[in-house]
Design a protein around this motif. Sequence first.
Motif, PDB file in Angstrom:
ATOM      1  N   ILE A  86     -98.976-107.060  25.908  1.00  0.00           N
ATOM      2  CA  ILE A  86     -97.857-107.116  26.641  1.00  0.00           C
ATOM      3  C   ILE A  86     -96.391-106.473  25.879  1.00  0.00           C
ATOM      4  O   ILE A  86     -95.437-105.990  26.639  1.00  0.00           O
ATOM      5  N   LEU A  89     -96.276-102.734  25.915  1.00  0.00           N
ATOM      6  CA  LEU A  89     -95.889-102.389  27.117  1.00  0.00           C
ATOM      7  C   LEU A  89     -94.619-102.399  27.396  1.00  0.00           C
ATOM      8  O   LEU A  89     -93.808-101.608  27.853  1.00  0.00           O
ATOM      9  N   PHE A  90     -93.903-103.651  27.231  1.00  0.00           N
ATOM     10  CA  PHE A  90     -92.789-104.045  27.262  1.00  0.00           C
ATOM     11  C   PHE A  90     -91.639-103.153  26.508  1.00  0.00           C
ATOM     12  O   PHE A  90     -90.829-102.473  26.814  1.00  0.00           O
ATOM     13  N   PHE A 105     -89.890-111.434  24.031  1.00  0.00           N
ATOM     14  CA  PHE A 105     -91.156-112.078  24.341  1.00  0.00           C
ATOM     15  C   PHE A 105     -91.571-113.566  24.077  1.00  0.00           C
ATOM     16  O   PHE A 105     -91.628-114.457  24.871  1.00  0.00           O
ATOM     17  N   ASP A 126    -101.985-106.813  32.087  1.00  0.00           N
ATOM     18  CA  ASP A 126    -101.117-106.742  31.135  1.00  0.00           C
ATOM     19  C   ASP A 126     -99.782-106.152  31.623  1.00  0.00           C
ATOM     20  O   ASP A 126     -98.610-106.272  31.513  1.00  0.00           O
ATOM     21  N   ASN A 127     -99.960-105.108  32.572  1.00  0.00           N
ATOM     22  CA  ASN A 127     -99.039-104.154  33.188  1.00  0.00           C
ATOM     23  C   ASN A 127     -97.975-105.308  33.980  1.00  0.00           C
ATOM     24  O   ASN A 127     -96.745-105.294  33.990  1.00  0.00           O
ATOM     25  N   ALA A 130     -95.975-107.355  31.759  1.00  0.00           N
ATOM     26  CA  ALA A 130     -94.937-106.639  31.148  1.00  0.00           C
ATOM     27  C   ALA A 130     -93.824-106.382  32.117  1.00  0.00           C
ATOM     28  O   ALA A 130     -92.638-106.647  31.743  1.00  0.00           O
ATOM     29  N   GLU A 134     -90.014-107.886  32.076  1.00  0.00           N
ATOM     30  CA  GLU A 134     -88.879-106.858  32.164  1.00  0.00           C
ATOM     31  C   GLU A 134     -87.912-107.541  33.392  1.00  0.00           C
ATOM     32  O   GLU A 134     -86.691-107.596  33.069  1.00  0.00           O
TER      33      GLU A 134
END
Length: 159
Positions: A86, A89-90, A105, A126-127, A130, A134
């Motif tokens: 995560i 990706l972030f 995070f 996970d997407n 993330a 966001e």
Amino acid sequence: MLITKEQLEFSVFCIESVALQLNIKGNQVYSLLSDKSDILYGYIIQNYEILHTQSKDYIVEDIVEYMKEEGVINNKILLQRKYSRIIELFSEKKRISLEKALDIFYRSELYQEMSEGISDMHCRSDNYLAEELEQEYNQKNSGTVSYMKTENDEFDHGK
């Protein structure tokens, strides 16, 4: 135990697919499946005829679940790996350093919810998580609080 060429290929597929899912190296998964348990030979190879007909997602999910049941991996290890993915990706989405993403995070409400098991957030992709991070970050940094009125809400206009 003698294994066939097909069972060998399937074993490699399983090891590498689980490694990808857990974000660890194949040799670590091999050790977990063969040294720390009998999952490789006693489950994967023994059930080859059934397992190899299933989808990749099903096979990986099934093996990981079996690893949990056998105590080879625990949910905390999986959750830690999920946190890392995560954060990465972030970092990519916001084009910020991993260090900055790590800080954001661990100060987020998302982390609180995941670590305390308050919601089923750990079950999300996970997407998705993330993107949630966001949105939380953008909302905190916009200085505005959004309020969505539902059909059950009524406003008191000073009546």
